[in-house]
Design a protein around this motif. Structure first.
Motif, PDB file in Angstrom:
ATOM      1  N   ARG A 194       0.832  -1.212   0.000  1.00  0.00           N
ATOM      2  CA  ARG A 194       0.000   0.000   0.000  1.00  0.00           C
ATOM      3  C   ARG A 194       0.864   1.259   0.000  1.00  0.00           C
ATOM      4  O   ARG A 194       0.497   2.273  -0.605  1.00  0.00           O
ATOM      5  N   LYS A 195       2.012   1.199   0.636  1.00  0.00           N
ATOM      6  CA  LYS A 195       2.924   2.348   0.672  1.00  0.00           C
ATOM      7  C   LYS A 195       3.459   2.676  -0.713  1.00  0.00           C
ATOM      8  O   LYS A 195       3.567   3.856  -1.087  1.00  0.00           O
ATOM      9  N   TYR A 196       3.794   1.657  -1.494  1.00  0.00           N
ATOM     10  CA  TYR A 196       4.451   1.873  -2.782  1.00  0.00           C
ATOM     11  C   TYR A 196       3.525   1.767  -3.994  1.00  0.00           C
ATOM     12  O   TYR A 196       3.925   2.156  -5.094  1.00  0.00           O
ATOM     13  N   ASN A 197       2.323   1.275  -3.807  1.00  0.00           N
ATOM     14  CA  ASN A 197       1.370   1.172  -4.923  1.00  0.00           C
ATOM     15  C   ASN A 197       0.632   2.497  -5.078  1.00  0.00           C
ATOM     16  O   ASN A 197      -0.587   2.592  -4.914  1.00  0.00           O
ATOM     17  N   LYS A 198       1.357   3.530  -5.424  1.00  0.00           N
ATOM     18  CA  LYS A 198       0.817   4.887  -5.381  1.00  0.00           C
ATOM     19  C   LYS A 198      -0.205   5.151  -6.466  1.00  0.00           C
ATOM     20  O   LYS A 198      -1.094   5.986  -6.309  1.00  0.00           O
ATOM     21  N   ARG A 199      -0.092   4.459  -7.599  1.00  0.00           N
ATOM     22  CA  ARG A 199      -1.022   4.696  -8.701  1.00  0.00           C
ATOM     23  C   ARG A 199      -2.112   3.630  -8.800  1.00  0.00           C
ATOM     24  O   ARG A 199      -2.973   3.707  -9.672  1.00  0.00           O
ATOM     25  N   GLY A 200      -2.030   2.640  -7.928  1.00  0.00           N
ATOM     26  CA  GLY A 200      -3.084   1.634  -7.888  1.00  0.00           C
ATOM     27  C   GLY A 200      -3.017   0.587  -8.968  1.00  0.00           C
ATOM     28  O   GLY A 200      -3.980  -0.149  -9.192  1.00  0.00           O
ATOM     29  N   HIS A 201      -1.869   0.464  -9.646  1.00  0.00           N
ATOM     30  CA  HIS A 201      -1.752  -0.498 -10.740  1.00  0.00           C
ATOM     31  C   HIS A 201      -0.693  -1.563 -10.459  1.00  0.00           C
ATOM     32  O   HIS A 201      -0.203  -2.200 -11.387  1.00  0.00           O
ATOM     33  N   GLY A 202      -0.339  -1.756  -9.204  1.00  0.00           N
ATOM     34  CA  GLY A 202       0.730  -2.678  -8.875  1.00  0.00           C
ATOM     35  C   GLY A 202       2.070  -1.969  -8.849  1.00  0.00           C
ATOM     36  O   GLY A 202       2.170  -0.779  -9.165  1.00  0.00           O
ATOM     37  N   VAL A 203       3.112  -2.691  -8.471  1.00  0.00           N
ATOM     38  CA  VAL A 203       4.434  -2.089  -8.365  1.00  0.00           C
ATOM     39  C   VAL A 203       5.371  -2.680  -9.411  1.00  0.00           C
ATOM     40  O   VAL A 203       5.350  -3.876  -9.698  1.00  0.00           O
ATOM     41  N   ASP A 204       6.195  -1.819 -10.009  1.00  0.00           N
ATOM     42  CA  ASP A 204       7.191  -2.263 -10.971  1.00  0.00           C
ATOM     43  C   ASP A 204       8.438  -2.722 -10.212  1.00  0.00           C
ATOM     44  O   ASP A 204       8.466  -2.734  -8.973  1.00  0.00           O
ATOM     45  N   PHE A 205       9.484  -3.079 -10.964  1.00  0.00           N
ATOM     46  CA  PHE A 205      10.662  -3.611 -10.291  1.00  0.00           C
ATOM     47  C   PHE A 205      11.311  -2.583  -9.375  1.00  0.00           C
ATOM     48  O   PHE A 205      11.789  -2.926  -8.290  1.00  0.00           O
ATOM     49  N   ALA A 206      11.347  -1.321  -9.792  1.00  0.00           N
ATOM     50  CA  ALA A 206      11.968  -0.294  -8.951  1.00  0.00           C
ATOM     51  C   ALA A 206      11.281  -0.214  -7.592  1.00  0.00           C
ATOM     52  O   ALA A 206      11.942  -0.128  -6.550  1.00  0.00           O
ATOM     53  N   SER A 207       9.949  -0.247  -7.588  1.00  0.00           N
ATOM     54  CA  SER A 207       9.211  -0.189  -6.328  1.00  0.00           C
ATOM     55  C   SER A 207       9.350  -1.490  -5.544  1.00  0.00           C
ATOM     56  O   SER A 207       9.411  -1.481  -4.311  1.00  0.00           O
ATOM     57  N   PHE A 208       9.397  -2.615  -6.266  1.00  0.00           N
ATOM     58  CA  PHE A 208       9.623  -3.891  -5.591  1.00  0.00           C
ATOM     59  C   PHE A 208      10.982  -3.887  -4.891  1.00  0.00           C
ATOM     60  O   PHE A 208      11.112  -4.368  -3.754  1.00  0.00           O
ATOM     61  N   LEU A 209      11.994  -3.327  -5.550  1.00  0.00           N
ATOM     62  CA  LEU A 209      13.313  -3.246  -4.928  1.00  0.00           C
ATOM     63  C   LEU A 209      13.277  -2.357  -3.694  1.00  0.00           C
ATOM     64  O   LEU A 209      13.944  -2.645  -2.694  1.00  0.00           O
ATOM     65  N   ALA A 210      12.498  -1.288  -3.745  1.00  0.00           N
ATOM     66  CA  ALA A 210      12.351  -0.424  -2.570  1.00  0.00           C
ATOM     67  C   ALA A 210      11.710  -1.188  -1.414  1.00  0.00           C
ATOM     68  O   ALA A 210      12.118  -1.046  -0.251  1.00  0.00           O
ATOM     69  N   ILE A 211      10.697  -2.006  -1.718  1.00  0.00           N
ATOM     70  CA  ILE A 211      10.061  -2.830  -0.687  1.00  0.00           C
ATOM     71  C   ILE A 211      11.070  -3.817  -0.112  1.00  0.00           C
ATOM     72  O   ILE A 211      11.179  -3.980   1.120  1.00  0.00           O
ATOM     73  N   ALA A 212      11.815  -4.484  -0.990  1.00  0.00           N
ATOM     74  CA  ALA A 212      12.815  -5.448  -0.530  1.00  0.00           C
ATOM     75  C   ALA A 212      13.871  -4.770   0.334  1.00  0.00           C
ATOM     76  O   ALA A 212      14.328  -5.344   1.333  1.00  0.00           O
ATOM     77  N   ALA A 213      14.272  -3.552  -0.030  1.00  0.00           N
ATOM     78  CA  ALA A 213      15.256  -2.819   0.760  1.00  0.00           C
ATOM     79  C   ALA A 213      14.696  -2.493   2.146  1.00  0.00           C
ATOM     80  O   ALA A 213      15.412  -2.590   3.147  1.00  0.00           O
ATOM     81  N   ASP A 214      13.415  -2.105   2.209  1.00  0.00           N
ATOM     82  CA  ASP A 214      12.783  -1.834   3.503  1.00  0.00           C
ATOM     83  C   ASP A 214      12.785  -3.080   4.385  1.00  0.00           C
ATOM     84  O   ASP A 214      13.146  -3.033   5.570  1.00  0.00           O
ATOM     85  N   VAL A 215      12.360  -4.207   3.805  1.00  0.00           N
ATOM     86  CA  VAL A 215      12.290  -5.451   4.570  1.00  0.00           C
ATOM     87  C   VAL A 215      13.682  -5.878   5.031  1.00  0.00           C
ATOM     88  O   VAL A 215      13.879  -6.273   6.188  1.00  0.00           O
ATOM     89  N   ALA A 216      14.650  -5.794   4.129  1.00  0.00           N
ATOM     90  CA  ALA A 216      16.011  -6.201   4.469  1.00  0.00           C
ATOM     91  C   ALA A 216      16.602  -5.315   5.563  1.00  0.00           C
ATOM     92  O   ALA A 216      17.268  -5.807   6.486  1.00  0.00           O
ATOM     93  N   LEU A 217      16.356  -4.007   5.479  1.00  0.00           N
ATOM     94  CA  LEU A 217      16.895  -3.109   6.494  1.00  0.00           C
ATOM     95  C   LEU A 217      16.251  -3.378   7.849  1.00  0.00           C
ATOM     96  O   LEU A 217      16.942  -3.416   8.880  1.00  0.00           O
ATOM     97  N   LEU A 218      14.943  -3.587   7.854  1.00  0.00           N
ATOM     98  CA  LEU A 218      14.277  -3.913   9.114  1.00  0.00           C
ATOM     99  C   LEU A 218      14.794  -5.224   9.695  1.00  0.00           C
ATOM    100  O   LEU A 218      14.953  -5.365  10.907  1.00  0.00           O
ATOM    101  N   ARG A 219      15.066  -6.176   8.813  1.00  0.00           N
ATOM    102  CA  ARG A 219      15.591  -7.443   9.312  1.00  0.00           C
ATOM    103  C   ARG A 219      16.968  -7.270   9.929  1.00  0.00           C
ATOM    104  O   ARG A 219      17.277  -7.868  10.964  1.00  0.00           O
TER     105      ARG A 219
END
Length: 247
Positions: A194-219
């Protein structure tokens, strides 16, 4: 209590040709990251696992025992030794100031589909793998990051079953679980979607990488707090702010 579960050179690479379909998606046919021939098929290649690691000036050929204790060591351990010389060349191409380390400022120019990842994602990725909190990553840490990025690419491609070039929340959940984040539940992933799906059409690879970076940093932050490695930490508001301040 909380419980946890452009840059290398263009000219080919992963995903395989034909994905995504012409007209969009990541990466474009005939180019992108990594370059052709990487990653090689694992297992059975001459000089694979079991072969002596090449030694690079200024860098140990094997990570330390303390490094192997981190959650992300598994990404480093997936690297075949013949790949190390190529990674060293890429490391040197990013290390513009020849400091034998890479900062977020240098890493931000790493590009996918011609689109640099930018400072924010670069800063998070450096923080994930910067085990000594120096503000930069050495060669071993860089090689681990490189393997992590390759795993994220493979996971994105595998999860994008309709070849749309975007993922929905459930596809992201599958991709992250298949790339090493096994204990993530859907609700946690959906909150990031929900944070990265700003246009409501799913997330592309750039946004997916941002999500992965968030998860990895939190871990990584969680791992520091989970001193007894039981998957639980006790935190207060101040601790939570410290853990998430660079998100």
């Amino acid at each position: 209590m909380a419980h946890y579960g452009g840059y290398p050179p263009a000219g080919g690479g992963y995903p395989p040709s034909g994905y995504p379909p012409a007209g969009g998606g990541y990466p474009p046919a005939g180019g992108g990251y990594p370059p052709a021939g990487y990653p090689p098929t694992y297992g059975g290649a001459p000089g694979g696992y079991g072969a002596p690691a090449p030694s690079f000036a200024g860098h140990p050929s094997h990570p330390t025992a303390s490094f192997q204790g981190h959650w992300y060591a598994s990404y480093y351990n997936q690297i075949q030794q013949p790949q190390m010389a190529e990674m060293r060349r890429w490391f040197d191409s990013v290390d513009r100031d020849r400091s034998n380390s890479i900062s977020a400022d240098e890493l931000q120019n790493l590009a996918f589909n011609g689109r640099p990842i930018g400072f924010d994602i670069a800063h998070k990725l450096v923080a994930v793998f910067d085990k000594d909190r120096s503000g930069s990553i050495d060669f071993t840490e860089y090689a681990t990051l490189h393997s992590f990025l390759t795993s994220m690419q493979q996971a994105f491609s595998s999860a994008d079953t309709d070849r749309s070039g975007t993922l929905d929340a459930r596809e992201i959940h599958t991709a992250l679980r298949n790339s090493g984040f096994h204990v993530l539940d859907f609700n946690a992933v959906n909150s990031l979607f929900r944070k990265y799906n700003k246009r409501g059409h799913g997330v592309d690879f750039a946004s997916f990488l941002a999500i992965a970076a968030d998860v990895a940093l939190l871990r990584s932050r969680f791992e520091v707090a989970d001193t007894d490695r039981d998957g639980w930490v006790r935190i207060n508001l101040n601790n939570l702010i410290e853990m998430t301040s660079d998100m």
